[in-house]
Design an enzyme around this catalytic site. Sequence first.
Site, PDB file in Angstrom:
ATOM      1  N   CYS A  81       0.557  -0.911   0.059  1.00  0.00           N
ATOM      2  CA  CYS A  81       0.118  -0.182   0.497  1.00  0.00           C
ATOM      3  C   CYS A  81       1.289   1.078  -0.014  1.00  0.00           C
ATOM      4  CB  CYS A  81      -1.180   0.015   1.452  1.00  0.00           C
ATOM      5  SG  CYS A  81      -1.936  -1.543   1.414  1.00  0.00           S
ATOM      6  N   SER A 117      -6.602  -9.651  -0.923  1.00  0.00           N
ATOM      7  CA  SER A 117      -6.736 -10.939  -0.529  1.00  0.00           C
ATOM      8  C   SER A 117      -4.821 -11.299  -1.377  1.00  0.00           C
ATOM      9  CB  SER A 117      -7.776 -11.701  -0.794  1.00  0.00           C
ATOM     10  OG  SER A 117      -7.048 -12.023  -2.375  1.00  0.00           O
ATOM     11  N   CYS A 211     -14.247   0.951   7.390  1.00  0.00           N
ATOM     12  CA  CYS A 211     -13.208   0.389   6.466  1.00  0.00           C
ATOM     13  C   CYS A 211     -12.661   0.719   5.483  1.00  0.00           C
ATOM     14  CB  CYS A 211     -13.073  -0.918   6.904  1.00  0.00           C
ATOM     15  SG  CYS A 211     -13.731  -1.916   8.607  1.00  0.00           S
ATOM     16  N   CYS A 212     -11.375   0.882   4.941  1.00  0.00           N
ATOM     17  CA  CYS A 212     -11.931   1.786   3.213  1.00  0.00           C
ATOM     18  C   CYS A 212     -12.245   0.681   2.588  1.00  0.00           C
ATOM     19  CB  CYS A 212     -10.257   2.494   3.304  1.00  0.00           C
ATOM     20  SG  CYS A 212      -8.486   1.171   2.677  1.00  0.00           S
TER      21      CYS A 212
END
Length: 393
Positions: A81, A117, A211-212
């Site tokens: 990220c 995931s 949660c984004c």
Amino acid sequence: MSAAVVAGVGMIPFTTPRRTETYDVMGEKALRAALTDAGIEYGGVEQVYAGYVYGDSTSGQVVAYRLGLTGVPVINVNNNCSTGSTALYLARQAVENAAADVVVAVGFEQMRPGSLSLLWDDRPTPMASFDAVVDTLQPRTDAPFAAQFFGGGGREYCERYGMDPRAFAEVAVKSRRHAAQNPYAVFRDPLTVDEVLASPHVYGPLTRLMCCPPTCGAAAAVLVSAEYARRHGIADQVVIAAQALTTDTASTFDPGSMMAIVGAGMTRAAADQVYERAGIGPEDVPVVELHDCFTTNEVLSYEALRLTPEGTAEKFIADGDNTYGGRVVTNPSGGLMSKGHPLGATGLAQCAELVWQLRGQAGDRQVEGARVALQHNIGLGGAAVVTLYERRG
């Protein structure tokens, strides 16, 4: 070495996976916008750093080739990220070390619906050492793995400092309020604390509205040397005054702490390096774009970035010190929670927002009088990038 000048930035409005364009189209649009902002033709670009997480090798070339077949070096970057900020880090190094005068960093992500995931089950996972610690600290559920990590970090913070988890919902409300003024943000409708708390439970203190969401988008930045800017009449208003990229140390894993597992230590180390190099303190920073993939991580990041003393985040939120009229405006864009989080693009979208803030071009979300701005972008596995921008002149 003279500081790298941020000559141009660009991004496209972020969107959901079901409404997205393909990554090559998004990346081209963001890169063209940044070049137009800088007043530089693509033929003058000497290096390209292209960041993305979910995509085949040399996807960066696919984006760059849409602007021209110039033979320019294209380097593909994947750092989870923190990918977008890692591409920016490499571009800055190239300019500061006089390897090139004009370098672009572009980040893009075409994400699938649903939670993040791990894609490869036939080889060791990069998260194995993290998973081993997590398994000693908290039970596993069928919740998405990232939510279990960051939910666990938030739960540990509440237990350690006695914070009411309601504060995490207040952060989500603040993010939506900021995003309402941002035409690039995905989610701009207001929320209430009760709505956030009533949304489906995910893990620990987290509900779905903390949660984004998976998001698609692209953003880019053009960096030039100070000498190039002078020769070509490019405004050198905004420079990268200091930047640090850190990875995990032994303290991430021993003693076991979910707050450490999700990067609080990496963030603090990077922030401390940046403050020292820039010669300023966190009290001098009026605006921050920080990595709020979950509202729990926004709270952890307040203290990791030293915006408020350890254990005081709840008061920091309750006093409104994280928004307009308070101590420091955090995520005026709406952050990852509301603007969106297309992984490869996130760091460069943060860059664009802060450059606009320092130029006075942020419209209704403008932080008045801002002359320095701080950016924070992390990736599990792990890497943390903290960048300080400064308006000069």
